[in-house]
Scaffold this active site. Structure first.
Site, mmCIF file in Angstrom:
data_model
loop_
_atom_site.group_PDB
_atom_site.id
_atom_site.type_symbol
_atom_site.label_atom_id
_atom_site.label_comp_id
_atom_site.label_asym_id
_atom_site.label_seq_id
_atom_site.Cartn_x
_atom_site.Cartn_y
_atom_site.Cartn_z
ATOM 1 N N LYS A 121 0.842 -0.824 -0.025
ATOM 2 C CA LYS A 121 0.221 0.342 0.292
ATOM 3 C C LYS A 121 0.753 1.270 0.636
ATOM 4 O O LYS A 121 1.711 1.414 0.426
ATOM 5 C CB LYS A 121 -1.289 -0.146 1.237
ATOM 6 C CG LYS A 121 -1.698 0.990 0.930
ATOM 7 C CD LYS A 121 -3.096 1.053 2.284
ATOM 8 C CE LYS A 121 -3.419 2.825 2.169
ATOM 9 N NZ LYS A 121 -4.567 2.186 3.535
ATOM 10 N N ARG A 165 -11.007 9.508 1.676
ATOM 11 C CA ARG A 165 -11.127 10.876 2.413
ATOM 12 C C ARG A 165 -12.437 11.384 2.526
ATOM 13 O O ARG A 165 -12.446 10.905 3.897
ATOM 14 C CB ARG A 165 -9.616 11.612 2.719
ATOM 15 C CG ARG A 165 -8.617 10.184 2.659
ATOM 16 C CD ARG A 165 -7.213 10.870 2.859
ATOM 17 N NE ARG A 165 -6.181 10.084 2.665
ATOM 18 C CZ ARG A 165 -4.869 9.997 2.742
ATOM 19 N NH1 ARG A 165 -4.086 11.466 2.474
ATOM 20 N NH2 ARG A 165 -4.056 9.068 2.335
ATOM 21 N N LYS A 176 0.758 10.162 5.347
ATOM 22 C CA LYS A 176 1.042 8.598 6.296
ATOM 23 C C LYS A 176 2.782 7.913 5.256
ATOM 24 O O LYS A 176 2.507 6.959 4.918
ATOM 25 C CB LYS A 176 -0.115 7.741 5.667
ATOM 26 C CG LYS A 176 -1.433 9.095 5.879
ATOM 27 C CD LYS A 176 -2.401 8.012 5.610
ATOM 28 C CE LYS A 176 -4.091 8.452 6.597
ATOM 29 N NZ LYS A 176 -4.825 7.489 6.470
ATOM 30 N N LYS A 209 -2.252 -1.098 -4.154
ATOM 31 C CA LYS A 209 -3.446 -0.022 -3.946
ATOM 32 C C LYS A 209 -1.734 0.707 -3.519
ATOM 33 O O LYS A 209 -1.249 1.129 -3.228
ATOM 34 C CB LYS A 209 -3.497 -0.588 -2.075
ATOM 35 C CG LYS A 209 -4.362 1.214 -1.968
ATOM 36 C CD LYS A 209 -5.314 0.685 -1.410
ATOM 37 C CE LYS A 209 -6.058 1.759 -0.597
ATOM 38 N NZ LYS A 209 -6.260 2.045 0.555
ATOM 39 N N SER A 237 -10.862 5.890 -5.252
ATOM 40 C CA SER A 237 -11.675 6.192 -5.521
ATOM 41 C C SER A 237 -10.700 7.359 -6.325
ATOM 42 O O SER A 237 -11.286 7.637 -7.036
ATOM 43 C CB SER A 237 -11.612 7.053 -3.826
ATOM 44 O OG SER A 237 -10.288 7.565 -3.878
ATOM 45 N N TYR A 260 -15.121 0.799 -7.168
ATOM 46 C CA TYR A 260 -16.472 0.926 -7.167
ATOM 47 C C TYR A 260 -17.299 0.928 -8.668
ATOM 48 O O TYR A 260 -18.187 1.353 -8.176
ATOM 49 C CB TYR A 260 -15.987 2.947 -6.869
ATOM 50 C CG TYR A 260 -15.411 2.833 -5.294
ATOM 51 C CD1 TYR A 260 -15.501 2.933 -4.502
ATOM 52 C CD2 TYR A 260 -13.751 3.461 -5.847
ATOM 53 C CE1 TYR A 260 -14.919 3.080 -3.354
ATOM 54 C CE2 TYR A 260 -12.804 3.208 -4.618
ATOM 55 C CZ TYR A 260 -13.825 2.903 -3.727
ATOM 56 O OH TYR A 260 -12.690 3.374 -2.207
HETATM 57 C C1 PBG Z 1 -7.631 3.809 5.319
HETATM 58 C C2 PBG Z 1 -8.034 3.696 3.684
HETATM 59 C C3 PBG Z 1 -7.601 4.136 2.178
HETATM 60 C C4 PBG Z 1 -8.234 4.166 1.490
HETATM 61 C C5 PBG Z 1 -8.699 2.621 2.157
HETATM 62 N N1 PBG Z 1 -8.460 1.964 3.150
HETATM 63 C C6 PBG Z 1 -6.906 5.422 2.791
HETATM 64 C C7 PBG Z 1 -5.839 5.989 3.455
HETATM 65 O O1 PBG Z 1 -4.886 4.861 3.032
HETATM 66 O O2 PBG Z 1 -5.650 6.900 3.337
HETATM 67 C C8 PBG Z 1 -8.540 3.707 -0.240
HETATM 68 C C9 PBG Z 1 -9.247 3.674 -0.293
HETATM 69 C C10 PBG Z 1 -9.338 4.634 -1.770
HETATM 70 O O3 PBG Z 1 -8.688 5.782 -2.175
HETATM 71 O O4 PBG Z 1 -10.544 4.244 -2.462
HETATM 72 N N2 PBG Z 1 -6.363 3.501 6.077
#
Ligand code: PBG
Length: 332
Positions: free
Chosen positions: A203, A213, A226, A257, A283, A322
């Protein structure tokens, strides 16, 4: 034979098998089907309501009472799994994040509701503290630092509450070290041997998560970034090392991801480990395609299928997307 066509290398006419649709289908190497999809679902408190997410046109949050219908729709479309993401009331967000393991939190009520309505539908969860954290981080923050081991203890409580609620697949998305081993040990010891873990292993610290978010109400909350726990987008050897560790610690499946900008990572992970490998078409990827389509700049359905196919071609076993209901509807 004339001089000119004598020189043609007719043994390599790739156009022969493109001549008609029947031949093109016959030699097609990869396919996309509804069975490949995990459908991410945003849930919120309230009754009989949906709320649009402006940065994700076509995606809504659902109140819990609407989830049985959503679950039946997923099932009817042949989608095997949904993944629950809660929009948490800001007053429930604290430094210590205890709402994360409240057995009656939004996410756990959603899991129960979906499993009661359609027991055959697999329910996946998200394990990370960000929906419950006053500062928007995935881990507990002390003096400006995201503390690893204390966070892992909180994640284990969170994972246990999700397993108790009936989750089939736990999805740790937090990127703390050691959380897969700790979650697996908890599941083995507490009677949840058959609960799977789909580790968000590779990730990345990505700018493609922006609209998500918004969807979970975390964008305003996040203090800083992060990068001390999510991966540097420049790295892919590291992804392989994390995937290897997570599999050794007890992950049943792994995820890369975001998706489209990281197809090379998907391919390396799948070919090196052969484990069930998923991509999360996040997203921002969804938002880009929808925004361009709303401007008339490209065809959303065509680009959707092309992008979904790219994950299969890269070796992924499935995709969190999605687009799941739309794509399944058109495939059906
Ligand atoms: C939370 C999380 C995130 C996503 C999935 N779980 C956001 C992040 O890490 O800030 C993102 C999913 C997306 O953008 O569709 N830990």
């Amino acid at each position: 034979m004339t001089e000119s066509n004598h020189n043609l290398k007719i043994a390599t006419r790739f156009r022969r098998l493109k001549k008609i649709d029947a031949l093109r289908r016959l030699v097609q190497e990869n396919t996309v089907s509804p069975s490949d999809f995990i459908w991410p679902i945003f849930v919120m408190d309230g009754k009989g309501e949906t709320a649009e997410i402006p940065s994700m046109p076509g995606v809504v949050r659902y109140t819990i009472d609407l989830l049985p219908d959503v679950a039946r729709r997923a099932n009817r479309l042949g989608i095997p799994a949904v993944c629950v993401f809660p929009y948490t009331d800001p007053v429930l967000k604290t430094q210590t994040c205890e709402e994360a393991w409240n057995p009656n939190n939004l996410s756990n009520r959603a899991i129960k509701t979906i499993k009661d309505a359609v027991p055959d539908l697999a329910v996946m969860t998200d394990i990370a503290l960000d929906p419950y954290n006053i500062n928007g981080h995935d881990g507990i923050v002390r003096d400006g630092t995201i503390v690893n081991d204390e966070t892992v203890q909180a994640l284990v409580r969170m994972g246990r509450s999700q397993a108790e609620a009936g989750a089939d697949i736990l999805g740790p998305s937090d990127m703390m070290d050691g959380r897969i081993a700790a979650l697996r040990q908890m599941l083995e010891c507490d009677g949840f041997q058959d609960v799977s873990i789909l580790s968000y292993a590779a990730k990345y610290a990505s700018a493609f998560y922006g609209p998500f978010r918004d969807a979970v109400g975390a964008s305003g909350a996040l203090v800083g970034d992060k990068k001390t726990y999510q991966m540097n987008p420049a790295n892919s050897d590291e992804a392989l090392r994390i995937v290897q560790r997570d599999i050794e610690e007890g992950a049943d499946m792994v995820m890369v991801k975001p998706g489209m900008a990281y197809l090379d990572v998907c391919q390396r992970v799948k070919s090196k480990f052969g484990a069930p490998t998923f991509a999360y078409q996040v997203s921002g990827e969804y938002a880009m395609i929808q925004a361009a389509s709303q401007n008339g700049w490209l065809d959303a359905d065509d680009v959707m299928f092309e992008s979904l196919m790219s994950f299969k071609r890269a070796g992924c076993d499935g995709i969190l997307t999605y687009f799941a209901p739309r794509a399944a509807e058109l495939l059906g």
